[in-house]
Motif scaffolding. Sequence first.
Motif, short mmCIF file in Angstrom:
data_model
loop_
_atom_site.label_atom_id
_atom_site.label_comp_id
_atom_site.label_asym_id
_atom_site.label_seq_id
_atom_site.Cartn_x
_atom_site.Cartn_y
_atom_site.Cartn_z
N ASN A 267 0.82 -1.21 0.00
CA ASN A 267 0.00 0.00 0.00
C ASN A 267 0.86 1.26 0.00
O ASN A 267 0.53 2.24 -0.65
CB ASN A 267 -0.94 0.01 1.21
CG ASN A 267 -2.08 -0.98 1.04
OD1 ASN A 267 -2.37 -1.43 -0.06
ND2 ASN A 267 -2.70 -1.34 2.14
N ASN B 238 2.28 1.76 -3.48
CA ASN B 238 1.26 2.30 -4.38
C ASN B 238 1.03 3.78 -4.10
O ASN B 238 0.85 4.58 -5.02
CB ASN B 238 -0.05 1.54 -4.24
CG ASN B 238 0.02 0.17 -4.87
OD1 ASN B 238 0.86 -0.09 -5.72
ND2 ASN B 238 -0.85 -0.73 -4.44
N LEU B 239 1.02 4.15 -2.82
CA LEU B 239 0.83 5.55 -2.45
C LEU B 239 1.95 6.42 -3.00
O LEU B 239 1.71 7.51 -3.51
CB LEU B 239 0.75 5.68 -0.92
CG LEU B 239 0.45 7.06 -0.37
CD1 LEU B 239 -0.90 7.55 -0.87
CD2 LEU B 239 0.46 7.03 1.15
N LYS C 93 3.77 5.79 -5.66
CA LYS C 93 3.60 5.87 -7.11
C LYS C 93 2.52 6.88 -7.47
O LYS C 93 2.67 7.66 -8.41
CB LYS C 93 3.25 4.49 -7.69
CG LYS C 93 4.43 3.55 -7.74
CD LYS C 93 4.03 2.20 -8.31
CE LYS C 93 5.21 1.25 -8.30
NZ LYS C 93 4.85 -0.08 -8.83
N GLN C 94 1.42 6.87 -6.71
CA GLN C 94 0.34 7.84 -6.96
C GLN C 94 0.84 9.26 -6.72
O GLN C 94 0.51 10.17 -7.48
CB GLN C 94 -0.86 7.55 -6.06
CG GLN C 94 -1.63 6.32 -6.46
CD GLN C 94 -2.73 6.00 -5.46
OE1 GLN C 94 -2.72 6.45 -4.32
NE2 GLN C 94 -3.70 5.20 -5.90
N ALA C 95 1.62 9.46 -5.68
CA ALA C 95 2.15 10.79 -5.38
C ALA C 95 3.07 11.27 -6.50
O ALA C 95 3.03 12.43 -6.91
CB ALA C 95 2.89 10.78 -4.04
N GLN C 96 3.90 10.38 -7.01
CA GLN C 96 4.80 10.74 -8.10
C GLN C 96 4.01 11.08 -9.36
O GLN C 96 4.34 12.02 -10.08
CB GLN C 96 5.79 9.61 -8.38
CG GLN C 96 6.82 9.46 -7.27
CD GLN C 96 7.66 8.20 -7.43
OE1 GLN C 96 7.31 7.28 -8.18
NE2 GLN C 96 8.76 8.15 -6.69
N ARG C 97 2.96 10.30 -9.63
CA ARG C 97 2.12 10.56 -10.81
C ARG C 97 1.42 11.92 -10.66
O ARG C 97 1.37 12.71 -11.59
CB ARG C 97 1.10 9.43 -10.99
CG ARG C 97 0.27 9.55 -12.24
CD ARG C 97 -0.58 8.32 -12.54
NE ARG C 97 -1.21 7.69 -11.40
CZ ARG C 97 -0.87 6.49 -10.90
NH1 ARG C 97 0.09 5.79 -11.46
NH2 ARG C 97 -1.50 5.98 -9.87
N MET C 98 0.93 12.20 -9.46
CA MET C 98 0.27 13.48 -9.20
C MET C 98 1.26 14.64 -9.37
O MET C 98 0.93 15.67 -9.94
CB MET C 98 -0.33 13.51 -7.79
CG MET C 98 -1.05 14.81 -7.47
SD MET C 98 -1.68 14.85 -5.78
CE MET C 98 -3.23 13.99 -6.02
N GLN D 120 1.75 15.27 -13.05
CA GLN D 120 0.58 15.94 -13.62
C GLN D 120 0.55 17.41 -13.21
O GLN D 120 0.23 18.28 -14.04
CB GLN D 120 -0.70 15.26 -13.15
CG GLN D 120 -0.92 13.90 -13.78
CD GLN D 120 -2.12 13.17 -13.18
OE1 GLN D 120 -2.56 13.47 -12.08
NE2 GLN D 120 -2.65 12.20 -13.92
#
Length: 116
Positions: free
Chosen positions: A15, A18-19, A21-26, A29
Amino acid sequence: MGRRGGFPGGAMPGNMNNLMKQAQRMQRQMEENQKELETKEFTATVGGGAVSVTVTGAKEVTSVTLSPEAVDPDDIETLQDMIVAAVNEAIGQAEEASSAAMSKMTGGMNLGGLPF
């Protein structure tokens, strides 16, 4: 000697991974949105059309337009005030657009100084 904190084997749990990875994607963006915003232009007009100023999202003035009626050699102060007002309004528009874009990206959550 007992261990303090950390995760077994030094690995992050799924988890957390994944968090991250989401932060890096955000973050990517947000950087893309910021670059796009910096190229947009914002125009403010004051004095009934006497002065018009255009700035970019990077808050750089790209254009100042004065109507001939705005140029009164006996009243330079009014013209100066109108230019200042137009610049400030255009910058305000750019800042508002930036805030709206960030709020849209973060879903309105307060990130409290995080770097993304």
